[in-house]
Write a protein that holds these residues in place. Structure first.
Motif, mmCIF file in Angstrom:
data_model
loop_
_atom_site.group_PDB
_atom_site.id
_atom_site.type_symbol
_atom_site.label_atom_id
_atom_site.label_comp_id
_atom_site.label_asym_id
_atom_site.label_seq_id
_atom_site.Cartn_x
_atom_site.Cartn_y
_atom_site.Cartn_z
ATOM 1 N N GLU A 88 39.192 -0.605 -14.658
ATOM 2 C CA GLU A 88 40.492 -1.134 -15.093
ATOM 3 C C GLU A 88 40.319 -1.804 -16.457
ATOM 4 O OE1 GLU A 88 41.776 -3.519 -11.708
ATOM 5 O OE2 GLU A 88 42.875 -1.768 -10.953
ATOM 6 N N LEU A 140 44.592 -1.448 -17.936
ATOM 7 C CA LEU A 140 45.089 -0.212 -17.344
ATOM 8 C C LEU A 140 44.672 -0.187 -15.881
ATOM 9 C CD1 LEU A 140 43.947 2.341 -20.090
ATOM 10 C CD2 LEU A 140 46.291 1.605 -19.636
ATOM 11 N N ASN A 186 44.151 4.287 -11.903
ATOM 12 C CA ASN A 186 44.810 5.593 -11.873
ATOM 13 C C ASN A 186 45.490 5.929 -13.200
ATOM 14 O OD1 ASN A 186 44.074 6.067 -9.176
ATOM 15 N ND2 ASN A 186 45.801 4.860 -8.455
ATOM 16 N N ASP A 187 45.466 4.968 -14.143
ATOM 17 C CA ASP A 187 46.105 5.178 -15.449
ATOM 18 C C ASP A 187 45.112 5.569 -16.540
ATOM 19 O OD1 ASP A 187 48.599 4.480 -14.371
ATOM 20 O OD2 ASP A 187 48.194 2.350 -14.709
ATOM 21 N N THR A 188 43.817 5.532 -16.232
ATOM 22 C CA THR A 188 42.819 5.874 -17.241
ATOM 23 C C THR A 188 42.599 7.379 -17.283
ATOM 24 O OG1 THR A 188 40.994 5.561 -15.696
ATOM 25 C CG2 THR A 188 41.607 3.664 -17.059
#
Length: 142
Positions: free
Chosen positions: A31, A111, A114-116
């Protein structure tokens, strides 16, 4: 029960390592506040940084400094951020990240995992390893 960092260090969970020796490991966080956001942690599971043996604390900071210099060079940023937080995982760790302003110091800006972009994460890890190698740091066990 082992911390999530101990599980990453032991290989029970995957991690993008940029450095590893017998006492310190450095790997990308899942994250990140920016691609290249690295956690520098002792291999030994110690909850609070204030409880670390002074020689281990010094080594942890030496590696964090090398990672920070590699980040500045490889990500072309004016600073490498350095932050000790530690409430989310009971295992001492230093956050080192590319910083162009103060926003990276607010971990709520990170982030989500799941956003990377996995490709960008892999590229960031390789950039840091390359920067460490150019500084003469042995990353062969990373």
């Amino acid at each position: 029960m082992a911390s999530v960092f101990s599980s990453i260090i032991s290989g029970d969970l995957p991690g993008r390592f940029v450095y590893r020796d017998d006492t310190v490991a450095a790997f990308l966080t899942i994250e990140p506040v920016a691609y290249g956001h690295t956690l520098v942690v002792p291999v030994e599971e110690v909850d609070k940084w204030t409880d670390l043996d002074p020689s281990l604390w010094a080594h942890l900071n030496e590696i964090a400094q090398h990672v920070g210099a590699a980040i500045v060079e490889e990500f072309d940023v004016p600073r490498a951020g350095y932050l000790i937080a530690g409430f989310e995982v009971p295992h001492a760790h230093i956050h080192v990240f590319p910083a162009s302003d103060m926003s990276g110091y607010d971990l709520s800006n990170a982030l989500g995992m799941n956003d990377t972009d996995p490709e960008k994460m892999d590229e960031a890890a390789e950039k840091i390893r390359s920067g460490l190698r150019s500084r003469g740091v042995d990353v062969s066990s990373s």
